[in-house]
Design an enzyme around this catalytic site. Structure first.
Site, mmCIF file in Angstrom:
data_model
loop_
_atom_site.group_PDB
_atom_site.id
_atom_site.type_symbol
_atom_site.label_atom_id
_atom_site.label_comp_id
_atom_site.label_asym_id
_atom_site.label_seq_id
_atom_site.Cartn_x
_atom_site.Cartn_y
_atom_site.Cartn_z
ATOM 1 N N CYS B 160 0.759 -1.224 -0.005
ATOM 2 C CA CYS B 160 -0.014 0.076 0.022
ATOM 3 C C CYS B 160 0.909 1.350 0.082
ATOM 4 O O CYS B 160 0.288 2.255 -0.312
ATOM 5 C CB CYS B 160 -0.880 -0.096 1.158
ATOM 6 S SG CYS B 160 -1.753 -1.650 1.591
ATOM 7 N N HIS B 287 -3.188 8.326 5.235
ATOM 8 C CA HIS B 287 -3.391 7.132 4.493
ATOM 9 C C HIS B 287 -4.996 6.649 4.686
ATOM 10 O O HIS B 287 -5.554 6.195 3.902
ATOM 11 C CB HIS B 287 -2.278 6.191 5.066
ATOM 12 C CG HIS B 287 -2.362 4.826 4.349
ATOM 13 N ND1 HIS B 287 -2.108 4.565 3.174
ATOM 14 C CD2 HIS B 287 -2.617 3.553 4.876
ATOM 15 C CE1 HIS B 287 -2.081 3.331 2.814
ATOM 16 N NE2 HIS B 287 -2.483 2.882 4.078
ATOM 17 N N HIS B 324 -9.469 1.857 -1.679
ATOM 18 C CA HIS B 324 -7.728 1.687 -1.543
ATOM 19 C C HIS B 324 -7.368 1.276 -2.823
ATOM 20 O O HIS B 324 -7.655 -0.092 -3.354
ATOM 21 C CB HIS B 324 -7.735 0.969 -0.280
ATOM 22 C CG HIS B 324 -6.283 0.733 0.047
ATOM 23 N ND1 HIS B 324 -5.211 1.154 -0.555
ATOM 24 C CD2 HIS B 324 -5.886 0.288 1.478
ATOM 25 C CE1 HIS B 324 -4.098 1.086 0.153
ATOM 26 N NE2 HIS B 324 -4.422 0.320 1.260
#
Lengths: 386, 396
Positions: B160, B287, B324
């Protein structure tokens, strides 16, 4: 700023110790054997350059597949060998891996009962994947586990692709030069010994199919030996390495979108300003007559008359691990003052460089290693003795 | 230290084919998260996603997304000259499911893999097993060819944090003189059955089907997809934004869970701020994944690092709207931060309605805020405990 190698370790098809594998490299051995990783009878490509020992038992087998376990072992061993003194938040960790592998034994239970339109795919199998399946295939899982084991809390990256080892070296060197870490542990691992990979490479005619395969750089070269390897290096700024410096290292990476190996122009661009007149060459050893000739022409234009050895010709094509294997092998050979032969090559090919046919002493103090892989990826390392 | 300037930004998102087209609905607080309809998600742990439903006609869904985003950024940058490097956050590609199923059937189609059959029967499928699809580096390699890169071409596969770590690496390469122009960013194309199944089995996805970072109701992330690319340069050429700090750290803690003390996250943020010579920023693009632990740890870390300057800061996470993007996530966050400085548009955190007290921050709620922003911080934190933070700021 100069970057020093202060420790290393590897897991290779020629052995898992530095001395053992170098001895076989110097003897001109080639890690070419019948693939015993799985029943190979139906495959066109029946040969491999395999790591013949299993990874040591580890509690991390739940999360890491075989190559990740080798990478972990190599990284920990290299770090132990270098034994650097460094704060946890100044220890960087840079990994290179070839990419996602299918691991069919994990996939098959989830696929076996699927319909072609994948309707009701969850009930038909996807629910049967192991809860850790995603973790086992995470690109940075080995990186994360080694970080935990080494307490590495500094800079860090995982790079991907067939030249990811070169990328990881470049990233680590950049980090050290930028002052983002004080010690960098670099590891890379890859295997081409996967069922679908072997089928695809055989169909393209790029791999050797049997144990009689001609050598790299021979006029009969007709495909490389697919291999697997893991390796790790510890790097520090030279001023901090003191008496532990084994060699100075530089690295480069690039790519050009080619389907297989990169073009001559790309190799020229990669090597421009990188070589020095006395360098020994460790070639990419694709075992493709046309590419080999183009590669030698480029190398010859920069380093006419240079000695040519071939770590990858002996150990097989090992994808992301290539640049690290070359860095270790070249450091060892230069330090020992001897060059290894291009394995199984019996006569010189016509080129502007000089293939080594039998181990010979050398006074050379520097060398470059070149590696290439699909799609259009290239890496280069340069080693110089202090 | 050489300065690094942002010359162009581009993105393909589930809300628009370009960044320009995406920013308007994002500013309105719209979300791209929908029930997945292009494959059967019955009984999947999570049945929603922020998908880009295009049939690319080839095997690699990452490529057209990345190319389109790169073209937008490249055009905006005015097709810059100089030795070009490419730094892309990308994970491995995947063959189409039909190809994977065909390979499974070639191996006998049972629960164990029959090598004897596969070695023979898979030969007819060889043309569909395209190495360029599977390689993480395939997209960067094509971008290098398309834009004429002669410098380093690197693919960061850091889960990520890949996209932002790639921008940080491109910045560092520019400072080091490895290239003069850098095409950087990330791409994620993970709305497919295998990824939804894998993340779902891990328990990482929202079973409620909602992406609501920092909200009390958050219960996991929602997979999104897209690409965000930027052009960085050592030449200012009239641009308004520069990258002034970047730092990466490792938690060295756990394969999936973040360090509950947030030491790694704090270290990345503090390192990027220190490099930028700042102790405050006006905006944080967090994030903010909408997972219980990550959001709490990040919120604590932001409070700890920005401390008494936090009141003058706004915080949001674009994942509420776009899901995401995994390898592309940090890159689209970076684009949001650049937008904040350029236009003063602070995008809201879509889906955030009731802030979890443990995630108390000056959130941007509902719709965008407009104010002058001089500096912004971008965060990306990955599975495996890899953390990256970048500071962008208005050029003096």
């Amino acid at each position: 700023m100069t970057i020093a190698i202060t420790g290393y370790a590897w897991r290779t098809p020629l052995g898992n110790t530095i001395d053992g594998a170098i001895r076989r490299l110097l003897a001109g051995e080639r890690a070419l054997q019948r693939n015993t990783r799985f029943p190979i009878g139906g495959y066109a490509c029946k040969v491999a350059a395999m790591i013949n020992d299993d990874p040591a038992p580890s509690s991390y087998q739940r999360f890491l597949r075989r190559m990740g376990l080798y990478a972990r072992e190599a990284a920990l061993q290299a770090y132990t060998a270098a034994a650097p003194t460094v704060a946890e938040n100044r220890l960087g960790l840079f990994f290179g891996y070839g990419g996602l592998r299918a691991h069919w034994n994990d996939l098959m239970p989830g696929l076996a009962e699927q319909r072609s339109d994948f309707s009701s795919s969850w009930e038909r199998g996807f629910k049967r994947f192991h809860p850790f399946w995603m973790l086992q295939n995470l690109s940075n899982n080995a990186h994360a586990i080694v970080a935990k084991e080494l307490h590495a809390r500094g800079d860090g990256l995982t790079f991907g692709g067939a030249n990811a080892g070169a990328q990881a070296l470049v990233g680590a060197i950049r980090s050290l030069k930028a002052g983002a870490c004080d010690v960098a542990c670099v590891a890379a691992y890859d295997t081409l010994l996967e069922p679908e990979t072997l089928v695809e490479m055989a169909a393209r005619g790029v791999v050797a199919t049997d144990v009689e395969a001609p050598a790299a750089y021979s006029l009969e070269a007709s495909g490389f030996v697919p291999g697997e390897a893991a390796a790790a290096l510890v790097l520090e700024r030279a001023e901090n390495a003191a008496g532990q410096m084994l060699a100075r290292i530089e690295a480069r990476d690039t790519a050009d979108g080619s389907a297989d190996a990169p073009s001559v122009t790309t190799l020229e661009s990669l090597l421009l300003g990188f070589t020095q007149p006395e360098d020994v060459i460790d070639g990419a050893a694709r075992c493709d007559r046309a590419f080999d000739q183009r590669e030698l022409a480029v190398l010859g234009s920069y380093l006419p008359g240079a000695a040519l050895i071939s770590t990858l010709g002996a150990m097989g094509q090992v994808g992301a691990a290539a640049s690290l294997l070359q860095a270790i092998a070249l450091t060892e050979l230069l330090r020992r003052g001897v060059l290894s032969p291009v394995a199984a090559l019996t006569k010189e090919c016509a080129s502007a460089v000089r293939p080594i046919l039998k181990a010979e002493p050398t006074t050379a103090r520097s060398a470059i290693g070149l590696s290439v892989g699909p799609p259009g990826l290239a890496g280069a390392v340069r080693l110089q003795l202090p | 230290m050489r300065r690094v300037y942002v010359q162009g930004i581009g993105a393909v998102t589930p809300l628009g084919p370009t960044w320009r087209a995406s920013v308007v609905p994002l500013a309105e607080g719209r979300s791209a998260i929908r029930e997945v309809t292009h494959f059967d998600v019955e009984r999947f742990p999570c049945r929603v996603a922020a998908a880009i439903e295009t049939d690319t006609g080839d095997e690699d869904r990452r490529l057209p997304l990345a190319v389109a985003a790169a073209e937008e950024a490249w055009q905006e940058a005015g097709r810059p000259h100089g030795r070009l490097g490419v730094f892309l956050g990308a994970e491995s590609g995947r063959a189409r499911l039909s190809t994977i199923l065909a390979l499974c059937q070639a191996a006998g189609g049972a629960k164990t893999f029959d090598h004897g059959r596969f070695g023979k029967e898979a030969r007819s499928l060889a043309s569909r097993i395209n190495a360029a699809v599977v390689s993480p580096a395939a997209v960067a390699s094509v971008l290098a060819q398309r834009f004429g890169a002669k410098g380093p071409v690197e693919t960061i596969s850091l889960a990520c944090a890949s996209g932002l770590a790639a921008i940080a690496e491109g910045t560092r390469a520019l400072r080091a003189g490895d290239c003069e122009v850098a095409l950087c960013g990330g791409v994620g194309a993970d709305v497919d059955p295998l990824m939804l199944a894998g993340f779902g089995l891990m328990g990482a996805l929202s079973t409620r089907g909602a992406s609501c970072p920092f909200d009390v109701r958050r219960d996991g992330f929602v997979v999104g997809e897209g690409a965000a690319l930027v052009v960085l340069s050592v030449e200012q050429q009239g641009t308004a934004v520069q990258v002034s700090g970047e730092a990466r750290t490792l938690d060295a803690y756990h394969l999936t869970a973040p360090d509950p003390n947030g030491e790694g996250a704090c270290g990345a943020m503090a390192g990027a701020l220190k490099m930028a010579g700042r102790d405050r920023v006006d905006y944080v693009q967090a994030h903010g994944t909408s997972t219980a632990l990550n959001d709490e740890v990040e919120a604590q870390a932001i409070r700890r690092v920005l401390a008494n300057t936090l009141d003058g800061t706004q915080v949001s996470s674009v994942k509420g709207a776009l899901g995401h993007w995994i390898a592309g996530a940090g890159a689209i966050g970076f684009v949001c931060a650049v937008e904040a400085i350029r236009s003063g548009t602070l995008l809201p955190t879509a889906g955030l309605a009731e802030v979890d007290p443990r995630c108390a921050l000056p959130h941007v709620l509902g719709h965008s805020i407009h104010k002058k922003i001089d500096a912004a911080l971008v965060n990306a934190f990955a599975f495996g405990g890899s953390n990256c933070s970048v500071v962008v700021e208005r050029c003096a």
